[in-house]
Design a protein around this motif. Structure first.
Motif, PDB file in Angstrom:
ATOM      1  N   TYR A  45       6.216   1.549   2.718  1.00  0.00           N
ATOM      2  CA  TYR A  45       6.506   2.957   2.414  1.00  0.00           C
ATOM      3  C   TYR A  45       7.328   3.080   1.135  1.00  0.00           C
ATOM      4  N   GLU A  47       9.184   6.315  -1.092  1.00  0.00           N
ATOM      5  CA  GLU A  47       9.495   7.747  -1.062  1.00  0.00           C
ATOM      6  C   GLU A  47       9.218   8.392  -2.416  1.00  0.00           C
ATOM      7  N   GLU A  51       8.730  12.665   0.220  1.00  0.00           N
ATOM      8  CA  GLU A  51       7.653  12.349   1.164  1.00  0.00           C
ATOM      9  C   GLU A  51       7.302  10.871   1.073  1.00  0.00           C
ATOM     10  N   TRP A  52       6.844  10.308   2.205  1.00  0.00           N
ATOM     11  CA  TRP A  52       6.475   8.898   2.207  1.00  0.00           C
ATOM     12  C   TRP A  52       5.057   8.712   1.691  1.00  0.00           C
ATOM     13  N   LYS A  53       4.909   7.820   0.720  1.00  0.00           N
ATOM     14  CA  LYS A  53       3.599   7.390   0.225  1.00  0.00           C
ATOM     15  C   LYS A  53       3.443   5.912   0.567  1.00  0.00           C
ATOM     16  N   TYR A  54       2.296   5.359   0.269  1.00  0.00           N
ATOM     17  CA  TYR A  54       1.989   4.009   0.740  1.00  0.00           C
ATOM     18  C   TYR A  54       1.672   3.075  -0.420  1.00  0.00           C
ATOM     19  N   GLY A 151      14.309   7.158  -4.223  1.00  0.00           N
ATOM     20  CA  GLY A 151      13.060   7.930  -4.272  1.00  0.00           C
ATOM     21  C   GLY A 151      12.654   8.311  -5.686  1.00  0.00           C
TER      22      GLY A 151
END
Length: 199
Positions: A45, A47, A51-54, A151
């Protein structure tokens, strides 16, 4: 820079990272040593804008980085796109076995790639969290640098910065031809050389 008596604003450093990180990733690619045919694939993950992205990442059984890709989604399409990216890299080879965790998206992606002949039908997909410890440990090298950033403010900023972080990790691992792991002098000389900087 402060040690050298040069006052540089943090936004200047940010601009340098955005300009040079993708360029570093691009320039080291022709110099990477070939990797083996046993893949370890996982996502972690990152941030972005709260929001969490991959961040999809793959290493071989020796821990060498195959490739990486930041994705907004964690599904079969994203996994298939990542596999195609890894297969397209010049330092990788078609996998004999791909080890992943229990994420249901990976079998879907592998089936799709086998169906369109991108991946050999003999390639084995192995779902084992224990065998994926190599990639889990390797995530820490990225997280250690990303965590203090608290983030990213945009997807593009994250993507460009991560390209530099991953490129430097590959150099430090000794994946570049003629450079050994832990040899900081030859690593610095290599970067100077590919950017045409005289010492």
């Amino acid at each position: 820079m402060a040690e050298r008596g040069v006052d540089v604003d943090h936004t200047t450093i940010y601009r340098w990272v955005q300009d040079y990180a993708p360029e570093l990733d691009k320039r080291i690619r022709p110099f990477l040593n070939p990797t083996n045919d046993s893949w370890r694939v996982d996502e972690t993950y990152i941030e972005v804008k709260g929001e969490w992205k991959y961040l999809y990442r793959a290493v071989d059984s020796a821990g060498n980085t195959l490739d990486f890709m930041l994705s907004a989604k964690r599904d079969g399409k994203a996994a298939a796109r990542f596999f195609r990216k890894v297969l397209g890299a010049k330092h990788t080879q078609t996998p004999r076995v791909i080890t992943v965790d229990k994420n249901a998206a990976y079998p879907v992606a592998v089936d799709e790639l086998k169906e369109d002949k991108t991946l050999k039908s003999e390639t084995e997909l192995r779902q084992s969290k224990y065998l994926n410890n190599i990639i889990e440990q390797d995530h820490r090298n990225v997280k250690w640098i990303v965590k203090p950033m608290m983030g990213f403010h945009s997807f593009n900023t994250a993507r460009r910065t991560l390209r530099g972080i991953e490129a430097m990790a590959m150099i430090r691992k000794g994946q570049v031809k003629g450079i050994h792991q832990g040899d900081n002098v030859s690593q610095a000389e290599f970067i100077n050389e590919i950017f045409g900087v005289s010492a």
